[in-house]
Design a protein around this motif. Sequence first.
Motif, PDB file in Angstrom:
ATOM      1  N   THR A  79       5.307   2.079  14.975  1.00  0.00           N
ATOM      2  CA  THR A  79       5.135   0.623  15.155  1.00  0.00           C
ATOM      3  C   THR A  79       6.027   0.181  16.061  1.00  0.00           C
ATOM      4  O   THR A  79       5.883  -0.752  16.984  1.00  0.00           O
ATOM      5  CB  THR A  79       4.826  -0.112  13.939  1.00  0.00           C
ATOM      6  N   GLN A  97       5.149   5.537  10.036  1.00  0.00           N
ATOM      7  CA  GLN A  97       4.267   4.414  10.583  1.00  0.00           C
ATOM      8  C   GLN A  97       5.128   3.403  10.975  1.00  0.00           C
ATOM      9  O   GLN A  97       5.110   2.716  12.002  1.00  0.00           O
ATOM     10  CB  GLN A  97       3.453   3.883   9.382  1.00  0.00           C
ATOM     11  N   LYS A 122       0.779  -1.263  -0.121  1.00  0.00           N
ATOM     12  CA  LYS A 122      -0.195   0.190  -0.053  1.00  0.00           C
ATOM     13  C   LYS A 122       0.915   1.182  -0.064  1.00  0.00           C
ATOM     14  O   LYS A 122       0.246   2.252  -0.369  1.00  0.00           O
ATOM     15  CB  LYS A 122      -0.994   0.072   1.315  1.00  0.00           C
ATOM     16  N   ILE A 129       2.376  -4.058   8.702  1.00  0.00           N
ATOM     17  CA  ILE A 129       1.528  -3.113   8.852  1.00  0.00           C
ATOM     18  C   ILE A 129       0.781  -2.784   7.547  1.00  0.00           C
ATOM     19  O   ILE A 129      -0.220  -1.957   7.448  1.00  0.00           O
ATOM     20  CB  ILE A 129       2.146  -1.855   9.324  1.00  0.00           C
ATOM     21  N   ASP A 130       0.968  -3.385   6.521  1.00  0.00           N
ATOM     22  CA  ASP A 130       0.220  -3.279   5.257  1.00  0.00           C
ATOM     23  C   ASP A 130      -0.978  -4.098   5.187  1.00  0.00           C
ATOM     24  O   ASP A 130      -1.107  -5.393   5.188  1.00  0.00           O
ATOM     25  CB  ASP A 130       1.018  -3.740   3.904  1.00  0.00           C
ATOM     26  N   GLU A 131      -2.232  -3.425   5.472  1.00  0.00           N
ATOM     27  CA  GLU A 131      -3.421  -4.052   5.707  1.00  0.00           C
ATOM     28  C   GLU A 131      -3.726  -4.820   4.298  1.00  0.00           C
ATOM     29  O   GLU A 131      -4.845  -5.864   4.420  1.00  0.00           O
ATOM     30  CB  GLU A 131      -4.668  -2.889   6.007  1.00  0.00           C
ATOM     31  N   THR A 132      -3.083  -4.663   3.251  1.00  0.00           N
ATOM     32  CA  THR A 132      -3.740  -5.184   1.954  1.00  0.00           C
ATOM     33  C   THR A 132      -3.082  -6.505   2.124  1.00  0.00           C
ATOM     34  O   THR A 132      -3.319  -7.255   0.855  1.00  0.00           O
ATOM     35  CB  THR A 132      -3.233  -4.305   0.847  1.00  0.00           C
ATOM     36  N   LYS A 133      -1.977  -6.671   2.669  1.00  0.00           N
ATOM     37  CA  LYS A 133      -1.237  -8.047   2.622  1.00  0.00           C
ATOM     38  C   LYS A 133      -0.534  -8.262   1.423  1.00  0.00           C
ATOM     39  O   LYS A 133      -0.500  -9.414   0.962  1.00  0.00           O
ATOM     40  CB  LYS A 133      -2.265  -9.176   3.142  1.00  0.00           C
ATOM     41  N   SER A 170       5.703  -5.179   5.811  1.00  0.00           N
ATOM     42  CA  SER A 170       4.766  -6.217   5.491  1.00  0.00           C
ATOM     43  C   SER A 170       3.815  -6.290   6.532  1.00  0.00           C
ATOM     44  O   SER A 170       2.816  -6.711   6.350  1.00  0.00           O
ATOM     45  CB  SER A 170       5.472  -7.429   5.536  1.00  0.00           C
TER      46      SER A 170
END
Length: 264
Positions: free
Chosen positions: A147, A143, A131, A171-175, A169
């Motif tokens: 984190t 971010q 993302k 924290i990327d909600e899109t995976k 990897s």
Amino acid sequence: MKKLIVTMFSLLLVFSLAACSQSKNNDETTKTKNKDKDSKVTFYITRHGKTIFNTNDRVQGWSDTPLTEDGVKVAEDLGKGLKLENITFDAAYSSDSGRAIETANLVLKNSGQKDVKLNQDKNLREVYFGKFEGDLNGAMWGQIMKTLNQNSMESLMKLGLPKIVDTISAIDETKQAENWQQVSDRFKTSIDQIAKKQENKGGGNVLIVSHGMSIDAFISIIAPDQPLVQLENASVTKVEYKDGKYTVKSVNDMSYVEKGEKGQ
């Protein structure tokens, strides 16, 4: 008469089979001699030249922008420096990203080797940032720092690139973003294939044009004790391959660019 013809045919068949066998043995002997002569493969692994996204401080993994004027010049200087050092390539590879292809072609042209075929390999791409692709670097790094509870880039970098890439990897909600192991594995898989192919041809020099973090990911596998650094645009990381083993000879070497720039 018939018996004579049969006898002559039999003799011809024997001679033919013997000749084929001798030819095959000669071929095998030649291959063995070529491999034994010096099957060492030397990789000149290069980061691409500076791009528009690099200049605009944006995240650039699988997203792509062209080289800037400075990016073109540094790639040209690298080629000129390699020429001055009389380094010739038996094969050349780049990722399939435009900035890597453009850099590789400039290096080959300016080193006097534009006729060397450039092979493109998607496994030599940069880390995929999911993302964050195309976003401002500040937004992504902010971010990551939040984190990992870090208050400065200096303290963050001490955690190491593997930890940072794994955090991106996570924290990327899109995976979609890759983790460090995925990048390391795909890169090394391709280099292994290239190394074995070139070794079977008797060895030689191979140009690889790729990307900063993915090159570091490869180095982290073959030389775990080698400190990882932020690679300069058009820097050369020299790696030798012999009998299934890799040896890192130099990292982030800008001397070829400097020699090409000075013309000496």
